[in-house]
Design an enzyme around this catalytic site. Structure first.
Site, PDB file in Angstrom:
ATOM      1  N   GLY A 226       0.781  -1.079  -0.066  1.00 35.02           N
ATOM      2  CA  GLY A 226       0.174   0.087   0.225  1.00 35.02           C
ATOM      3  C   GLY A 226       0.628   1.148  -0.059  1.00 35.02           C
ATOM      4  CB  THR A 230      -0.955   2.896   4.852  1.00 40.00           C
ATOM      5  OG1 THR A 230      -1.554   3.907   3.996  1.00 40.00           O
ATOM      6  CG2 THR A 230      -1.753   2.104   5.612  1.00 40.00           C
ATOM      7  CB  CYS A 282       3.086   0.303  -7.128  1.00 35.05           C
ATOM      8  SG  CYS A 282       3.418  -1.528  -7.558  1.00 35.05           S
ATOM      9  CD  GLU A 384       2.686   6.208  -5.243  1.00 30.04           C
ATOM     10  OE1 GLU A 384       2.160   6.118  -4.004  1.00 30.04           O
ATOM     11  OE2 GLU A 384       2.896   5.025  -5.633  1.00 30.04           O
TER      12      GLU A 384
HETATM   13  P1  NDP Z   1      -3.300   2.190   1.111  1.00 29.42           P
HETATM   14  O1  NDP Z   1      -1.959   2.474   2.001  1.00 29.42           O
HETATM   15  O2  NDP Z   1      -4.112   3.410   1.819  1.00 29.42           O
HETATM   16  O3  NDP Z   1      -4.057   1.266   1.619  1.00 29.42           O
HETATM   17  C1  NDP Z   1      -3.450  -0.323   1.479  1.00 29.42           C
HETATM   18  C2  NDP Z   1      -4.381  -1.237   2.373  1.00 29.42           C
HETATM   19  O4  NDP Z   1      -4.059  -0.932   3.857  1.00 29.42           O
HETATM   20  C3  NDP Z   1      -5.799  -1.155   2.300  1.00 29.42           C
HETATM   21  O5  NDP Z   1      -6.346  -2.658   2.475  1.00 29.42           O
HETATM   22  C4  NDP Z   1      -6.057  -0.295   3.485  1.00 29.42           C
HETATM   23  O6  NDP Z   1      -7.396  -0.512   3.784  1.00 29.42           O
HETATM   24  C5  NDP Z   1      -5.133  -0.769   4.470  1.00 29.42           C
HETATM   25  N1  NDP Z   1      -4.935   0.208   5.691  1.00 29.42           N
HETATM   26  C6  NDP Z   1      -5.087   1.437   5.600  1.00 29.42           C
HETATM   27  N2  NDP Z   1      -4.547   1.916   6.850  1.00 29.42           N
HETATM   28  C7  NDP Z   1      -4.296   0.784   7.701  1.00 29.42           C
HETATM   29  C8  NDP Z   1      -3.939   0.695   8.974  1.00 29.42           C
HETATM   30  N3  NDP Z   1      -3.906   1.611   9.816  1.00 29.42           N
HETATM   31  N4  NDP Z   1      -3.609  -0.470   9.376  1.00 29.42           N
HETATM   32  C9  NDP Z   1      -3.894  -1.716   8.443  1.00 29.42           C
HETATM   33  N5  NDP Z   1      -4.102  -1.433   7.265  1.00 29.42           N
HETATM   34  C10 NDP Z   1      -4.542  -0.387   6.702  1.00 29.42           C
HETATM   35  O7  NDP Z   1      -2.730   2.024  -0.190  1.00 29.42           O
HETATM   36  P2  NDP Z   1      -3.895   2.043  -1.316  1.00 29.42           P
HETATM   37  O8  NDP Z   1      -5.058   1.044  -1.280  1.00 29.42           O
HETATM   38  O9  NDP Z   1      -4.233   3.457  -1.531  1.00 29.42           O
HETATM   39  O10 NDP Z   1      -2.970   1.753  -2.662  1.00 29.42           O
HETATM   40  C11 NDP Z   1      -2.251   2.489  -3.365  1.00 29.42           C
HETATM   41  C12 NDP Z   1      -0.478   2.465  -2.893  1.00 29.42           C
HETATM   42  O11 NDP Z   1      -0.236   1.350  -2.921  1.00 29.42           O
HETATM   43  C13 NDP Z   1       0.195   3.224  -3.613  1.00 29.42           C
HETATM   44  O12 NDP Z   1       0.955   4.193  -2.931  1.00 29.42           O
HETATM   45  C14 NDP Z   1       0.992   2.572  -4.555  1.00 29.42           C
HETATM   46  O13 NDP Z   1       2.174   2.921  -4.744  1.00 29.42           O
HETATM   47  C15 NDP Z   1       1.101   1.236  -3.422  1.00 29.42           C
HETATM   48  N6  NDP Z   1       1.220   0.029  -4.009  1.00 29.42           N
HETATM   49  C16 NDP Z   1       2.739  -0.479  -3.914  1.00 29.42           C
HETATM   50  C17 NDP Z   1       3.064  -1.738  -4.570  1.00 29.42           C
HETATM   51  C18 NDP Z   1       4.286  -2.321  -4.333  1.00 29.42           C
HETATM   52  O14 NDP Z   1       4.436  -3.752  -4.702  1.00 29.42           O
HETATM   53  N7  NDP Z   1       5.362  -1.751  -3.698  1.00 29.42           N
HETATM   54  C19 NDP Z   1       2.015  -2.300  -5.468  1.00 29.42           C
HETATM   55  C20 NDP Z   1       0.789  -1.659  -5.847  1.00 29.42           C
HETATM   56  C21 NDP Z   1       0.323  -0.730  -5.033  1.00 29.42           C
HETATM   57  P3  NDP Z   1      -8.491   0.676   3.236  1.00 29.42           P
HETATM   58  O15 NDP Z   1      -8.507   0.373   1.660  1.00 29.42           O
HETATM   59  O16 NDP Z   1      -9.679   0.470   3.774  1.00 29.42           O
HETATM   60  O17 NDP Z   1      -7.883   1.835   3.615  1.00 29.42           O
END
Ligand code: NDP
Length: 480
Positions: A226, A230, A282, A384
């Site tokens: 993510g 986060t 990503c 980003e």
């Molecule tokens: P987020 O960080 O917002 O969320 C990722 C996941 O974490 C979601 O399931 C989210 O739930 C959950 N989450 C949020 N807050 C918490 C917490 N405090 N504790 C535990 N879980 C939590 O990312 P996005 O979903 O917006 O995805 C986009 C991001 O992911 C971009 O920055 C992208 O670059 C990155 N990414 C990285 C990749 C890699 O391989 N390095 C691949 C793909 C994406 P909820 O949706 O309910 O908020």
């Protein structure tokens, strides 16, 4: 309206609080289903089920474990069209992309680790004639797997497959924004005969259900993909509890185009690496650095091709760019386009929201946007954006572009285009990114290490790396 359910202890169950969240179809901008707004009590039940299932799953003969995972992969293939349609509706991505990439990759992830576990071996060391050491790699326990919305089933299975293959049980939370295919996947797990409690899926908000998984003392290993913010929050909770952590975070990936490249190939692939999946990958190359000698030629051709992309209904065959995943994310992207203007950028094409007539008229669409005239240090080139927005920046020398490329806090992937082999090796060596593509993009071999440097994360997924991550090593030393 459909209500999704949690998958706990082998059953599809309602959230204990009986409260639900809206799930949007981003192409129509309207609610089309509801998902459990799970909380701590749902997570507690899921962790208990996973703990109870651990003994049986971790000691199951590996061939049996492999067979069950292969069966799930077969069922994903059987339901390919249904899952692709669900992914497109839930995420906004073009249906043809979900069919070609997301769903085949989900079954490939399951199949890859179902067979990898049969070949996973540990080391032994002979110590001068004095002793023999052998290393055991044991499953850790209950793994917490948290995945994002951009490649929903693809990244969900990329985590749970190695976790399960290594003999762990799992409590997973897909993104609340795109829960549908993970839900359909749980139905397939039941059909495949996955023993109850081995995989548990809790839907809901990251800050509530996700945070409860991270905080739970009986979840000693966390795999998260993510955003970087986060990731920091998760690390700050998990690190003092000494949990094993894999963090795959954001990126601001450079795409370096040297004058000696195969121009047509670089142009064609750069279009994909800029705008595939609405730029919501990503690994997308959002900063395109072009050698001065071909800057104008590349710019003209690239802008022309970007203009020709069709933004439209994700379900239509001719669509290249579908809907942005949510209204909130659309606003974030538009705010960066405004910032680009404030920072002195020229919007060469795009730069605005698009209205797609008909059923999608209230959907979240943004035209592919190309910007130049910005310094590599400005915020638009450092932060980003994660949307269909790229910047073009000219450079004169190799050293200069390496400095530009490495100037952000991120280090996930980089792409470089040159026909000069020595240059390719030299530049690849100096780029501070975990993944480098030379004359290609997103060419994946699941055996290779996957992950980022700097604020793009900690740890590596893929191949043996993931199986090592999801196991704990124990060395046994026997004196001869
Ligand atoms: P987020 O960080 O917002 O969320 C990722 C996941 O974490 C979601 O399931 C989210 O739930 C959950 N989450 C949020 N807050 C918490 C917490 N405090 N504790 C535990 N879980 C939590 O990312 P996005 O979903 O917006 O995805 C986009 C991001 O992911 C971009 O920055 C992208 O670059 C990155 N990414 C990285 C990749 C890699 O391989 N390095 C691949 C793909 C994406 P909820 O949706 O309910 O908020």
């Amino acid at each position: 309206m459909q209500k999704l359910k949690n998958y706990i202890n082998g059953e599809l169950v309602e959230p204990i609080s009986d409260t639900y969240l809206d799930n949007f179809n981003p192409a129509e901008g309207k609610v089309y289903s509801h998902i459990p707004d799970s909380g701590e009590t749902d997570v507690l039940a899921a962790v208990e089920a996973a703990q109870a299932a651990f003994e049986e799953w971790s000691t199951l003969p590996i061939q049996r474990r492999s067979d069950i995972m292969l069966k799930i992969a077969d069922l994903v293939d059987r339901d390919h069209d249904k899952l692709a349609m669900a992914e497109s509706i839930d995420n906004g991505k073009p249906l043809k992309l979900a069919k070609r990439v997301d769903i085949p990759r989900a079954s490939a992830n399951m199949r890859f680790y179902a067979t990898a576990l049969l070949h996973f071996a540990s080391e032994s060391h002979q110590t001068d004639g004095e002793a023999i050491n052998y290393t055991l790699r044991k499953p850790i326990g209950v793994a917490g797997c948290i995945s994002p919305w951009n490649l929903p089933l693809y990244l969900f299975t990329w985590k749970i497959a190695p976790a399960l293959a290594a003999g762990n049980t799992v409590v997973a939370k897909p993104s609340e924004v795109t829960p549908m295919t993970a839900y359909l996947f749980t139905e397939l797990c039941i059909e495949a005969g996955l023993p109850p409690g081995v995989l548990n899926v809790v839907h809901g908000l990251g800050t509530k259900a996700g945070q409860a998984i991270i905080e739970h003392p009986a979840v000693p290993v966390i795999s998260f993909t993510g955003g970087t913010t986060t990731g920091k929050q998760i690390a700050s909770t998990a690190a003092p509890m000494f949990k094993k952590l894999s963090l795959e975070l954001g990126g601001k990936n450079p795409n370096l185009i040297f004058a000696d490249c195969d121009f047509e190939q670089a142009l064609k692939t750069s279009l994909q690496s800029s705008f595939a999946n609405q730029g919501e990958i990503c690994l997308c190359g959002s900063r395109i650095f072009i050698e001065q000698d071909i800057y104008e030629k590349f710019k003209t051709a690239f802008v022309e091709k970007a203009k020709a992309l069709t933004v439209g209904d994700p379900l239509e065959e001719g669509t290249n760019i579908g809907a942005i995943v949510s209204g909130t994310h659309k606003e974030k992207i538009l705010s960066y386009i405004r910032l680009a203007r404030e920072e002195g950028g020229n919007i060469l094409t795009g730069g605005e929201q698009v209205t797609v007539p008909g059923r999608c008229e209230n959907g979240y669409f943004i035209a592919p946007t190309v910007i130049d005239g910005l310094d590599h240090k400005c915020r638009v080139n450092q932060e980003e954006i994660f949307g269909p927005v790229v910047t073009l920046i000219p450079f004169k020398h190799e050293d200069e572009v390496i400095e530009y490329a490495n100037s952000t806090a991120y280090g996930l992937s980089a792409t470089l285009w040159t026909e000069n082999l020595k240059r390719a090796h030299r530049v690849a060596d100096q780029l501070k990114s975990g993944i480098i593509w030379v004359n290609c993009w997103l060419l994946r071999d699941l055996r290779t290490p996957f992950g980022g440097m700097k604020q793009s994360g900690i740890g590596r997924e893929g191949g043996w790396e993931a199986l090592r991550f999801f196991t704990g090593s124990k060395n046994v030393c026997i004196k001869l």
